[in-house]
Design an enzyme around this catalytic site. Structure first.
Site, short mmCIF file in Angstrom:
data_model
loop_
_atom_site.label_atom_id
_atom_site.label_comp_id
_atom_site.label_asym_id
_atom_site.label_seq_id
_atom_site.Cartn_x
_atom_site.Cartn_y
_atom_site.Cartn_z
N ASP A 51 4.60 -10.24 -6.29
CA ASP A 51 5.60 -9.16 -6.54
C ASP A 51 7.06 -9.47 -6.83
O ASP A 51 7.56 -8.99 -7.46
CB ASP A 51 5.49 -8.34 -5.28
CG ASP A 51 4.04 -7.70 -4.84
OD1 ASP A 51 3.82 -6.34 -5.04
OD2 ASP A 51 3.23 -8.49 -4.26
N THR B 233 -0.76 -3.94 -4.27
CA THR B 233 -0.72 -5.20 -3.54
C THR B 233 -1.84 -5.32 -2.61
O THR B 233 -2.36 -6.46 -2.67
CB THR B 233 0.59 -5.34 -3.23
OG1 THR B 233 1.81 -5.07 -4.00
CG2 THR B 233 0.77 -6.71 -2.47
#
Ligand code: AMP
Ligand code: MG
Ligand code: MG
Length: 306
Positions: A50, A121
């Site tokens: 990320d 995620t």
């Protein structure tokens, strides 16, 4: 020769940048050390992928378009990134398209770009890799009008990994095979990792014939584009503007609709609150979005408002 409109250039750079971010996401997974940290709560994770993918995207867009406001999920980014993370080439295939009239004159400072460097995620950390997407959404005058969705683990028929889906209002969409889901059914997609009793109540209110629970706002909208689901519903304030900007633009360029649960479009101006407090409702073209929104009980809307 007249200059290429900024809209086309920003979309074309976003297409190449999303794919570069996707290679970073695959590299981090392959190295095996995800560097997971918890953000606000137990349901909100961040990994090395990320962070690095965001740096790549923000630096690439900001270097080339310094007057565009770029807002990323992972906060402020250092623009001083490794040279190999800087994307400078605009996608030439995309640039062969004609810019729709309505975007010809939009100036650099009128754009707001919403970036989710890695959507899904939770699924990424759990190895559900097809659910993962990179989202770059382009807004003008508060409206989500352009979007790029890169799917780093999509398996191409030739064995290659990754594909880019894009949409621009007035121009259309590219990068996927449009399909319509079966008639006479109501297949609904929703969260797999952020469910609550309210999320379930809203889902039940649509009387689905089948429910598809997958991760990420990007991957759920892909279910609608590819004829796997008729609608996407999420009665929770958990999604943020970077989750919905690109998916909304792609879906609407395709003829579908994405709004809050009351049927109202979110604003993507730079000064708005990031949370999509009133939830998410999305429908395929040809289905009445208003009819579906009308099925959501008023009590659910009231609960989200409070
Ligand atoms: P989901 O449909 O659960 O995969 O969520 C779509 C997007 O919204 C993902 O980026 C999630 O991280 C985010 N999201 C949804 N609900 C929450 C929550 N309760 N807390 C943090 N992020 C959330
Ligand atoms: Mg996300
Ligand atoms: Mg994310």
């Amino acid at each position: 020769m007249t200059a290429t409109p900024q809209m086309m250039r920003i979309m074309a750079l976003s297409i190449n940048t999303a794919a570069r971010a996707g290679t970073i996401i695959r590299d981090v997974m392959q190295r095996g050390n995800l560097g997971i940290v918890e953000k606000e709560g137990k349901d909100d994770l961040q990994t090395e992928a990320d962070r690095s993918a965001q740096q790549c995207i923000i630096a690439s867009l900001s270097r080339k378009f310094p007057n565009v406001r770029v807002i990323g999920e992972e906060g402020d980014s250092n623009l001083d990134v490794k040279a190999e993370w800087l994307v400078t080439e605009e996608n030439n295939d995309f640039l062969t398209n004609c810019c729709p009239q309505e975007w010809l004159e939009v100036k650099e400072e009128e754009f707001v770009v919403w970036v989710d460097p890695l959507d899904g995620t939770s699924e990424y950390t759990q190895g559900l890799l097809e659910h993962v997407t990179v989202l770059i959404g382009v807004a003008v005058k508060g409206r989500a009008v352009g979007g790029v969705i890169y799917q780093p683990y999509y398996k191409q028929s030739n064995g290659d990994l990754g594909r880019t889906i894009w949409g621009l209002i007035g121009l259309g969409t590219g990068g996927f095979e449009p399909k319509t889901p079966p008639k006479g059914q109501m297949i609904v997609t929703t969260t797999r990792s952020h469910s609550t009793p309210l999320v379930q109540q809203a889902l039940d209110a649509l009387s689905p014939t089948e429910v598809i629970k997958v991760g990420g706002a990007g991957y759920k909208v892909i279910q609608l584009l590819e004829g796997k689901a008729h609608a996407y519903i999420f009665a929770s304030p958990g999604c943020k503007r970077w989750d919905t900007c690109a998916p909304e633009a792609v879906l609407e360029a395709y003829g579908g609709t994405l709004t809050d649960l009351a049927g109202v479009h979110y604003s993507y101006s730079s000064d708005v609150e990031y949370k999509n407090r009133m939830g998410v409702l999305a429908t395929i073209p040809g289905l009445s979005h208003a009819d579906l929104a009308a099925k959501v009980p008023y009590k659910i809307i009231e609960t989200l408002k409070s």
